[in-house]
Design an enzyme around this catalytic site. Sequence first.
Site, PDB file in Angstrom:
ATOM      1  N   LYS A 196      31.839  52.355  73.293  1.00  0.00           N
ATOM      2  CA  LYS A 196      31.723  52.643  71.859  1.00  0.00           C
ATOM      3  C   LYS A 196      32.090  54.103  71.540  1.00  0.00           C
ATOM      4  O   LYS A 196      32.186  54.942  72.449  1.00  0.00           O
ATOM      5  CB  LYS A 196      30.294  52.321  71.400  1.00  0.00           C
ATOM      6  CG  LYS A 196      29.939  50.830  71.523  1.00  0.00           C
ATOM      7  CD  LYS A 196      28.554  50.542  70.954  1.00  0.00           C
ATOM      8  CE  LYS A 196      28.208  49.065  71.030  1.00  0.00           C
ATOM      9  NZ  LYS A 196      26.907  48.747  70.394  1.00  0.00           N
ATOM     10  N   TYR A 211      31.482  42.247  64.209  1.00  0.00           N
ATOM     11  CA  TYR A 211      30.024  42.113  64.108  1.00  0.00           C
ATOM     12  C   TYR A 211      29.603  41.231  62.928  1.00  0.00           C
ATOM     13  O   TYR A 211      28.471  41.344  62.450  1.00  0.00           O
ATOM     14  CB  TYR A 211      29.376  43.491  63.998  1.00  0.00           C
ATOM     15  CG  TYR A 211      29.275  44.224  65.316  1.00  0.00           C
ATOM     16  CD1 TYR A 211      28.460  43.746  66.349  1.00  0.00           C
ATOM     17  CD2 TYR A 211      29.980  45.403  65.558  1.00  0.00           C
ATOM     18  CE1 TYR A 211      28.361  44.409  67.569  1.00  0.00           C
ATOM     19  CE2 TYR A 211      29.883  46.080  66.779  1.00  0.00           C
ATOM     20  CZ  TYR A 211      29.074  45.573  67.771  1.00  0.00           C
ATOM     21  OH  TYR A 211      28.960  46.230  68.976  1.00  0.00           O
ATOM     22  N   ASN A 264      24.551  53.081  71.211  1.00  0.00           N
ATOM     23  CA  ASN A 264      24.077  52.701  72.551  1.00  0.00           C
ATOM     24  C   ASN A 264      25.194  52.497  73.564  1.00  0.00           C
ATOM     25  O   ASN A 264      25.082  51.694  74.482  1.00  0.00           O
ATOM     26  CB  ASN A 264      23.155  51.475  72.448  1.00  0.00           C
ATOM     27  CG  ASN A 264      23.848  50.274  71.857  1.00  0.00           C
ATOM     28  OD1 ASN A 264      25.040  50.324  71.579  1.00  0.00           O
ATOM     29  ND2 ASN A 264      23.124  49.185  71.685  1.00  0.00           N
ATOM     30  N   HIS A 297      29.148  47.833  74.441  1.00  0.00           N
ATOM     31  CA  HIS A 297      28.913  46.443  74.032  1.00  0.00           C
ATOM     32  C   HIS A 297      29.093  45.550  75.254  1.00  0.00           C
ATOM     33  O   HIS A 297      29.897  45.856  76.133  1.00  0.00           O
ATOM     34  CB  HIS A 297      29.929  46.029  72.964  1.00  0.00           C
ATOM     35  CG  HIS A 297      29.920  44.553  72.686  1.00  0.00           C
ATOM     36  ND1 HIS A 297      28.967  43.966  71.898  1.00  0.00           N
ATOM     37  CD2 HIS A 297      30.717  43.540  73.148  1.00  0.00           C
ATOM     38  CE1 HIS A 297      29.182  42.659  71.861  1.00  0.00           C
ATOM     39  NE2 HIS A 297      30.240  42.376  72.610  1.00  0.00           N
ATOM     40  N   GLU A 319      35.528  37.076  71.813  1.00  0.00           N
ATOM     41  CA  GLU A 319      35.613  38.535  71.650  1.00  0.00           C
ATOM     42  C   GLU A 319      36.823  39.110  72.389  1.00  0.00           C
ATOM     43  O   GLU A 319      37.472  40.039  71.902  1.00  0.00           O
ATOM     44  CB  GLU A 319      34.316  39.185  72.143  1.00  0.00           C
ATOM     45  CG  GLU A 319      33.127  38.825  71.257  1.00  0.00           C
ATOM     46  CD  GLU A 319      31.804  39.340  71.798  1.00  0.00           C
ATOM     47  OE1 GLU A 319      30.781  39.104  71.138  1.00  0.00           O
ATOM     48  OE2 GLU A 319      31.777  39.978  72.882  1.00  0.00           O
TER      49      GLU A 319
HETATM   50  P1  ADP Z   1      23.640  43.960  71.956  1.00  0.00           P
HETATM   51  O1  ADP Z   1      24.753  44.931  71.645  1.00  0.00           O
HETATM   52  O2  ADP Z   1      22.724  44.493  73.031  1.00  0.00           O
HETATM   53  O3  ADP Z   1      24.128  42.561  72.229  1.00  0.00           O
HETATM   54  P2  ADP Z   1      22.829  43.045  69.289  1.00  0.00           P
HETATM   55  O4  ADP Z   1      23.892  41.982  69.379  1.00  0.00           O
HETATM   56  O5  ADP Z   1      21.449  42.623  68.918  1.00  0.00           O
HETATM   57  O6  ADP Z   1      22.713  43.876  70.647  1.00  0.00           O
HETATM   58  O7  ADP Z   1      23.273  44.127  68.228  1.00  0.00           O
HETATM   59  C1  ADP Z   1      24.598  44.549  68.150  1.00  0.00           C
HETATM   60  C2  ADP Z   1      24.648  46.047  67.961  1.00  0.00           C
HETATM   61  O8  ADP Z   1      24.072  46.361  66.703  1.00  0.00           O
HETATM   62  C3  ADP Z   1      23.804  46.856  68.971  1.00  0.00           C
HETATM   63  O9  ADP Z   1      24.463  47.090  70.187  1.00  0.00           O
HETATM   64  C4  ADP Z   1      23.565  48.130  68.190  1.00  0.00           C
HETATM   65  O10 ADP Z   1      24.689  49.003  68.247  1.00  0.00           O
HETATM   66  C5  ADP Z   1      23.399  47.612  66.766  1.00  0.00           C
HETATM   67  N1  ADP Z   1      21.983  47.396  66.440  1.00  0.00           N
HETATM   68  C6  ADP Z   1      21.202  46.376  66.856  1.00  0.00           C
HETATM   69  N2  ADP Z   1      19.945  46.489  66.376  1.00  0.00           N
HETATM   70  C7  ADP Z   1      19.927  47.629  65.629  1.00  0.00           C
HETATM   71  C8  ADP Z   1      18.952  48.311  64.861  1.00  0.00           C
HETATM   72  N3  ADP Z   1      17.700  47.846  64.759  1.00  0.00           N
HETATM   73  N4  ADP Z   1      19.311  49.464  64.242  1.00  0.00           N
HETATM   74  C9  ADP Z   1      20.572  49.944  64.320  1.00  0.00           C
HETATM   75  N5  ADP Z   1      21.555  49.341  65.035  1.00  0.00           N
HETATM   76  C10 ADP Z   1      21.248  48.213  65.681  1.00  0.00           C
END
Ligand code: ADP
Length: 143
Positions: free
Chosen positions: A11, A51, A114, A117, A128
Amino acid sequence: MAVERTLTILKPDCVRKNLAGEVTKRIQEAGFKILAMKLTRLTKETAGGFYAVHKERPFYGELVEFMSSGACVPMILEKENAIEDFRTLIGATNPSEAAEGTIRADFADSVGENIVHGSDSVENGKIEGAYFFSEAEVIANNS
Ligand code: ADP
């Protein structure tokens, strides 16, 4: 165990912090083969489409802004049990809950920013992967 493919994105925070090399090294050392990879910058439309499943979530706008805020590196990875093993390698979505030694625990600042992905299923891995790469860009990698 079945050989699977997952789509990862290093990212914009990962690229901005000059961690793309370090994170790629960890991915390769964990046994993932890179079948496709590019440096790109997502438009808001591309990030929003990727997303789309989160469209109704309160963080969607912030997520789209962040994912289009700078360069990122999508990659298609291949390995036995790739979906689960990659999510183990990166750790929980929220870095404060991520297991010690995982990529997110070591490098991520927040649940939003974070670092990486990882696809959550074989089916989504395929969808994807095709979102970012044409078939001709996916290289058989026997190394
Ligand atoms: P992952 O990436 O671990 O599969 P998710 O699919 O639940 O997680 O969420 C997609 C992305 O959305 C996350 O990697 C993160 O960047 C963002 N995200 C998820 N939950 C939150 C939140 N509560 N606040 C801000 N960003 C979030």
